[in-house]
Write a protein that holds these residues in place. Structure first.
Motif, mmCIF file in Angstrom:
data_model
loop_
_atom_site.group_PDB
_atom_site.id
_atom_site.type_symbol
_atom_site.label_atom_id
_atom_site.label_comp_id
_atom_site.label_asym_id
_atom_site.label_seq_id
_atom_site.Cartn_x
_atom_site.Cartn_y
_atom_site.Cartn_z
ATOM 1 N N ARG A 70 0.837 -1.246 0.172
ATOM 2 C CA ARG A 70 -0.016 0.072 -0.103
ATOM 3 C C ARG A 70 0.909 1.202 -0.113
ATOM 4 O O ARG A 70 1.985 1.070 0.492
ATOM 5 N N ALA A 71 0.413 2.280 -0.485
ATOM 6 C CA ALA A 71 1.221 3.494 -0.608
ATOM 7 C C ALA A 71 0.077 4.669 -0.495
ATOM 8 O O ALA A 71 -1.004 4.589 -0.605
ATOM 9 N N VAL A 72 0.681 5.787 -0.395
ATOM 10 C CA VAL A 72 -0.292 7.113 0.082
ATOM 11 C C VAL A 72 0.468 7.886 -1.159
ATOM 12 O O VAL A 72 1.726 8.094 -1.152
ATOM 13 N N ILE A 73 -0.309 8.759 -2.022
ATOM 14 C CA ILE A 73 0.147 9.606 -2.842
ATOM 15 C C ILE A 73 0.440 10.847 -1.956
ATOM 16 O O ILE A 73 -0.335 11.480 -1.449
ATOM 17 N N VAL A 74 1.564 11.320 -2.192
ATOM 18 C CA VAL A 74 2.129 12.541 -1.993
ATOM 19 C C VAL A 74 2.308 13.932 -2.771
ATOM 20 O O VAL A 74 2.475 14.846 -2.511
ATOM 21 N N ARG A 75 2.497 13.504 -4.001
ATOM 22 C CA ARG A 75 2.565 14.813 -4.893
ATOM 23 C C ARG A 75 2.014 14.077 -6.248
ATOM 24 O O ARG A 75 1.955 12.832 -6.473
ATOM 25 N N CYS A 76 1.349 14.902 -6.987
ATOM 26 C CA CYS A 76 0.656 14.636 -8.243
ATOM 27 C C CYS A 76 0.931 15.751 -9.226
ATOM 28 O O CYS A 76 0.865 16.772 -9.026
ATOM 29 N N LYS A 77 1.045 15.311 -10.691
ATOM 30 C CA LYS A 77 1.240 16.208 -11.547
ATOM 31 C C LYS A 77 -0.041 17.088 -11.837
ATOM 32 O O LYS A 77 -0.077 18.296 -12.431
#
Lengths: 133, 225
Positions: A70-77
Motif C-alpha cells: 500500500r502507498a499514499v500519494i504525496v505529490r501529483c502532476k
C-alpha cells in the motif's frame, strides 16, 4: 490523478524506487482516480538492490521488486485545489509506502510533499517531510 | 391571490430565485433582480402557492427582526462586502454596463490597485513573465516564491502562476489576486534583470517551456530561495 498503471516515484527509504498503481482505495466514488492523500495498492516495479551485508544496520523493511504494497500519494502532476482557491501542481507523481495499518514502512522522507496531506489526515508523513508546500 | 407587500427601503436578500420565479408575479414597477429594490414592492402569489407565499413572508419578517445583525440569513461565515458608495445609476439598474461596474467595485481598493498596475497589460510598472515574485499569504505556509510563467487577466478573476524548484522537484502554484488570503505580492527581480536590452529577449507571454528545460529555469531564478 493516479489510476491503474500510473507510475509514482517513491520518496522514502523503504528501498523501492518506482511503483505502479493497481487500485485506488477508500473513496466510494472516485472513478478510479487517486489524488494527493489517497491510499493506493501498488506493485514495486523498481527497487534498490538489497545487499545482505548492510541489512543488519537499519531496522527498516526493504521491499523487493514485485512486492504488492500500500502507498499514499504525496505529490501529483494534476493540479490540486486548495480551500483558499490556489492550485498546486508538482512536476512528478510521488508516493510513500505504507503497511496495512496505514503506518509508514520507511523512516525518512526525501523530498517535497504536498500540504494537502495534512487535511486528509496524514500528519505523521507531513511532520517527517523536509519540505511541505 | 395572496399579496405580500414588502416594506420600503429594505433589501430583500436571501429571497431565493425559486420563490421569485415560480408562480410569482411582481407588480409594477418591475426590477431586473429582486434584491435591488428599494421602493415598495408587491408580490402576487397564486392561490395554489400558499406555502411559497408563507415562506416568503417568513423570510421578510425574519429580515425585519434581525436586519442589523444578519444581512444574509443562510450563513454565518459568508463574507458580505459592504455596498459601494453612491447609489448605482439608473442604467445600471436596467443592466447596462454591469460587468464593467463589477470589475471596478468587486475587488477591494488595494487589490484593484495591484490588478491595474502590476497585472495590467500596458502599465509601465507591469510585471512581465519571467519576473521572480514572492507571494505572502495570511495562513501557513506564509510565503511562496517563484518565476512568473503566466498571467491570466480576467478583471476580478485575475490569476498568475509561479514556478519554483523545491528540493529538486518543480512546483507550480496558481494564485488569485483577489483572494483575501493573498496578503502581499513582492517583486524580487524583474525579468531580464536591469539591462534594458536583455529585457527584450523574453518574448513569450506564457513560459511553459520552462517545464522542460531546467537550465533556463535556473538561469531565471538564480539565487531565489
Amino acid at each position: 490523478m493516479i489510476g491503474l498503471k500510473g507510475t509514482l516515484n517513491v520518496i522514502d527509504n523503504s528501498g523501492a524506487l518506482l511503483v505502479e498503481c493497481v487500485n485506488v482505495l477508500k473513496n466510494k466514488v472516485n472513478n478510479g482516480w487517486g489524488s494527493v492523500g489517497d491510499e493506493i495498492i501498488c506493485v514495486v516495479k523498481h527497487a534498490r538492490p538489497i545487499s545482505s551485508g548492510a541489512q543488519t544496520v537499519s531496522n527498516v523493511l526493504k521491499v523487493r521488486r514485485g512486492d504488492v504494497r500500500r502507498a499514499v500519494i504525496v505529490r501529483c502532476k494534476k493540479p490540486v485545489r486548495r480551500p483558499d482557491g490556489r492550485w498546486v501542481r508538482f512536476d512528478d507523481n510521488a508516493a510513500v509506502l505504507l503497511n496495512n495499518k496505514r503506518e509508514m514502512l520507511g523512516s525518512r522522507i526525501g523530498g517535497v510533499v504536498s500540504a494537502d496531506l495534512r487535511m486528509k489526515g496524514w500528519g505523521k508523513i507531513v511532520s517527517l517531510a523536509p519540505k511541505v508546500v | 391571490m395572496y399579496f405580500l407587500t414588502l416594506p420600503t427601503k429594505k433589501r430583500i436578500q436571501g429571497m431565493s430565485t425559486a420563490i421569485a420565479a415560480q408562480r410569482v408575479r411582481v407588480k409594477k414597477p418591475s426590477y431586473p433582480c429582486i434584491s435591488c429594490c428599494s421602493e415598495p414592492l408587491t408580490i402576487m402569489f397564486a392561490r395554489s402557492s400558499f406555502r411559497i407565499a408563507l415562506d416568503a413572508w417568513r423570510i421578510v419578517s425574519r429580515q425585519s427582526i434581525t436586519t442589523s445583525s444578519r444581512i444574509y440569513p443562510y450563513s454565518r461565515v459568508a463574507i458580505i462586502p459592504s455596498a459601494p458608495p453612491g447609489s448605482p445609476p439608473a442604467s445600471l439598474r436596467r443592466g447596462k454596463g454591469l460587468m464593467a461596474y463589477l470589475q471596478q467595485t468587486l475587488p477591494s481598493t488595494e487589490k484593484q490597485k495591484i490588478i491595474s498596475t502590476i497585472f495590467s497589460r500596458t502599465h509601465p510598472d507591469r510585471v512581465r513573465p519571467g519576473t521572480v515574485l514572492t507571494v505572502n499569504l495570511t495562513h501557513a505556509p506564509t510565503s511562496f516564491s517563484g518565476v512568473l510563467i503566466s498571467v491570466r487577466r480576467r478583471g476580478p478573476d485575475t490569476s498568475f502562476v509561479l514556478r519554483n524548484v523545491v528540493q529538486r522537484t518543480g512546483v507550480e502554484m496558481q494564485f488569485f489576486v483577489n483572494s483575501p488570503h493573498v496578503k502581499e505580492i513582492l517583486v524580487v527581480s524583474r525579468a531580464g534583470g536591469l539591462d534594458r536590452k536583455k529585457r527584450k529577449g523574453l518574448k513569450k507571454a506564457k513560459l511553459f517551456y520552462l517545464r522542460d528545460s531546467p537550465e533556463k529555469m535556473t538561469a531565471m531564478s538564480a539565487g531565489v530561495r
